[in-house]
Design an enzyme around this catalytic site. Sequence first.
Site, PDB file in Angstrom:
ATOM      1  CG  ASP A 247      -2.162   1.011   0.931  1.00 44.60           C
ATOM      2  OD1 ASP A 247      -2.181   1.642  -0.032  1.00 44.60           O
ATOM      3  OD2 ASP A 247      -3.197   0.637   1.487  1.00 44.60           O
TER       4      ASP A 247
HETATM    5  C1  NOJ Z   1      -3.896   4.022   0.034  1.00 47.01           C
HETATM    6  C2  NOJ Z   1      -5.233   3.131   0.017  1.00 47.01           C
HETATM    7  O1  NOJ Z   1      -5.218   2.341   1.608  1.00 47.01           O
HETATM    8  C3  NOJ Z   1      -5.332   2.195  -0.741  1.00 47.01           C
HETATM    9  O2  NOJ Z   1      -6.612   1.346  -0.767  1.00 47.01           O
HETATM   10  C4  NOJ Z   1      -5.138   2.815  -2.090  1.00 47.01           C
HETATM   11  O3  NOJ Z   1      -5.630   2.036  -3.208  1.00 47.01           O
HETATM   12  C5  NOJ Z   1      -4.111   3.488  -2.509  1.00 47.01           C
HETATM   13  N1  NOJ Z   1      -3.933   4.543  -1.179  1.00 47.01           N
HETATM   14  C6  NOJ Z   1      -3.764   4.202  -3.565  1.00 47.01           C
HETATM   15  O4  NOJ Z   1      -4.478   5.178  -3.837  1.00 47.01           O
END
Ligand code: NOJ
Length: 744
Positions: free
Chosen positions: A289
Site C-alpha cells: 500500500d
Molecule cells: C491508500 C489506500 O489504502 C489504498 O486503498 C489505495 O489503493 C492507495 N492509497 C492508492 O490510492
Amino acid sequence: MKQKFTSVFTLAFIVLSSFFTVIKPQDKTIESKIDSLLSIMTLDEKIGQLTQLSANSWEFPGKSVISDEQKEAVKKGGVGSFLNLFGAEATRQVQKIAIEQSRLKIPIIFGYDVIHGYKTTFPVPLAEAASWDPEAVEKSSRIQAIEASAAGINWTFAPMVDIARDARWGRIVEGSGEDPYLGSVMAKARVKGFQGNNLADNTSLLACVKHFAGYGAAEGGRDYNTVDISERTLRDIYLRPFKAALDAGAGSFMCSFNEISGVPSSANKHLLTDIFRKEWKADGFILSDWNSIGELVVHGIAANTKEAAKLAITAGVDMDMESGCYKNDLKDLAVGKKISEDVINESARRILRAKYKLGLFDNPYKNCNPELEKTKILTKENIAAALDVAKKSIVLLKNDKNTLPLIKDIKTIAVIGPLAASKADPLGSWEQQGDSNNTVTVLEGVKSKLGSGSKVIYSKGCEIDETGKGGFADAINAAKEADKIILVIGEGGHMSGEAGSRSSLELPGVQEELAKALYETGKPVIAVLMNGRPLAIPWLSQNVPAIVEGWFLGHQAGAAIADVLFGDYNPSGKLPVTFPIATGQVPAYYNHKSTGRPGNDTVVFSSRYKDITPNPLYPFGFGLSYTKFDYSNLTLSANKIKIGEDIKVAVDVKNSGNYDGEEVVQLYVQDIAGSVTRPVKELKRFKKVFLKKGETKKMEFTLTDNDLAFYNIDMKFTVEPGMFKVFAGTNSEELISADFEVTE
Ligand code: NOJ
C-alpha cells in the site's frame, strides 16, 4: 482395496490436474518470454519493474501529468507502474516514452482506484453489497472497467474485501460489510466484472484485491491501528473473501497498512509467502500500500529504509507503491548479498507475467485511444446500470402503517435536510473522476415524480456536521406547509473512507435535533439516510414512521431513492452490516460466539450492558419490502449425513402482501458443539427471488461439507461430526430452523 485404488487414482488426478492448471500451454509461452527478457535485464531494470510511482494529478486539477524527473526514470527503465495517471492521451504519452525511449521497451501498467466508478459513479461498495445481487454488482464492476480501460487504465486497486465488524472504521464503506460469505460472493462478482472473461481484452482491468489482510480489525475502529487477531479468526473470517477473489482469478493483491499480531502485513512472510504463495498457490503479484514499506520503520520493525526493503521483498511484496525503498535500497542489498537477486527476479517475473496476460507487450497502447474514450464514458447504458444497482442497494428500515410508498398526486411535500440537495455527498469517498454536476439529488428525484399540481418546498435546515440551528425556523415553516416531509440526513460523503474513522455512530451535528423539531410539527417524517457506515439512530427508529437507507448511491442516488419513495421500485435490499443501538455496542456482528452466558436483557449475570440491550437496532440481513414474505416448510434431504456428503435444504416462501416483490432468502448454519467454539449462526447461502403477490415458491439450496468446515482445535480445516442447525428466513434474526446430524 477398492477404496485404496480410488484414493491413489484421485491423488494422481489431483497432482496431474494441478500440474496442468499451473502450467497451461499459453502460460508456458509467457514464462519462456519472461525468461528471455529477464536474462537481458540489468539489476536496475528489474528493480524498475518493482517500482510504482504516483502522478501528482491532484496538484493540477483537470490535468493528469508526470514530472520531468519521472519521465527520465521511465526512459531508464526505472518505473514498472504509475498510479493516478489517467486519460487515454496522458497515459499514451507516458507509454510512448517507455516503448520508444527505454532500452527494453517494457510497457508501463497504469493503476487507479476504480472503487465504485471512473466517471459514472456507482453506489459505494457497502451499498452495492446491500443489493445481495451478485449479477448486478458484477455488471457494475464491468461497466466501471469499460470506462476506466477506455481512459488508459489497466489495473484497478479493487475490490476491497476487508471484513469490517466495527462501524467506527471509516473504510467499512469500501467493502461488503461484516460477513465472510456475503463478502466472498461480492468479491467474486467484482473480480469477474473488472477482469472480464480474458485479461487481454481491451475492456479488462487487472483486479488488485485489498487490503491483505485483517485491516478491518483495527483496534477501536481507528484507521491504520494495530490488529491482534488469532490465526483462526484470521482464516475463518478475514481471509475468506480474499481466497474467494483469488479463486475467481484475481491477478494481484495489495497488502495492508496494519500489523497482525506484531508483524505488519508488508513484512509478513507468513501471510504473503506461506499462505498466499505456498498454500494458495497464487501466481499473481503483491503490491504494497502507499508507503507501507517505508512505514515499517515507523512500525518499529525495521531500523531504516534498507531494512524495510529487505523485510518487504523477502516477505513477498513484489511492487513498492511510492515509498522509494525498493528504488533506493534493493540494489545495495542485492550487490552486498544481503538478499539474493533471485528474489528480485521472482518479483519481476510476476509483474511481467501480469503485463503479458494483459496483452500489454502486444499492444502497449491498447487502452490509450482518445477517440474510443469519448464513446465509452457516461453512456446512456452506463447511467442506466448505475440507476439499476442503486435501486437494488436501498434498504427499507421502517415503514409503519404503509407510510410508503407515497402517492404521486400529493399536494405539498417538504424536502428538508443538509443532504437533500447535495450533489457531491452521494458520490461517496472515492468519487474519482465522477463529476458532481451529473448527480441527481433527492430533491431533483422527488420533483421528477410529481406533476404541476404538486408543490415541493425545499429547506436545508442545517449543515451536516455543524452546530448552527439558524436554518431550523425555515425548515419548520416548510414542514408546517406540507402534507409529508422527506428528511435527508446522515454523513458527508467524506466522513467515511480512508482516514474516516469516527468515535460516534450517531448522526453528526444537529441533524437529530432537526428531526425532532420537524417531528414536533406533527407532520409525517420520512427519513432518508445517506451514510457510509451503520448509524446508531434509536430515536429515529422509535419515532419517525418510515426510514429509507440510501447510503451513497452515486450519480443516480436521487432518482433511485425517488423510485423507492413513490413505489416505482419495491425495495429489496438487505443490510450487509449490523446497525447498533449505540456506538458502545461495537464491534457488533451477527455471527458472534455464544459465550458461556449469552446476552439477555433480563438476566443480570449475562453478557450484556447495564444501560442498553446487547441486541442490535437492525440486524444483519434486515430489510423490508412493500409486500410481506412468509416462510414455512423448512425441510432437509436427510436428518443424518456422513462427513463429505451434501445436504439439500428446501423452504417455502410466500408473498402474502399486496405488491409483487423480491425477497432475499437467507440460509444460516450453526455447528452446535465443536472442538473450538463456533458462531451462533453463519450465513451459508442466499437467493434473490421475485414473487408475484399471492405466489409461493419452494427455494432449494445445497450445502456441501465445505460449508460446514472450519479451523478446528488442531487448525485443520475440517467438518466435525455432531449436531447442526439450519435456519432460513428474511434476516439473521427472524428465522425458522431444522436440525441434522453429521456422522463419521
Ligand atoms: C491508500 C489506500 O489504502 C489504498 O486503498 C489505495 O489503493 C492507495 N492509497 C492508492 O490510492
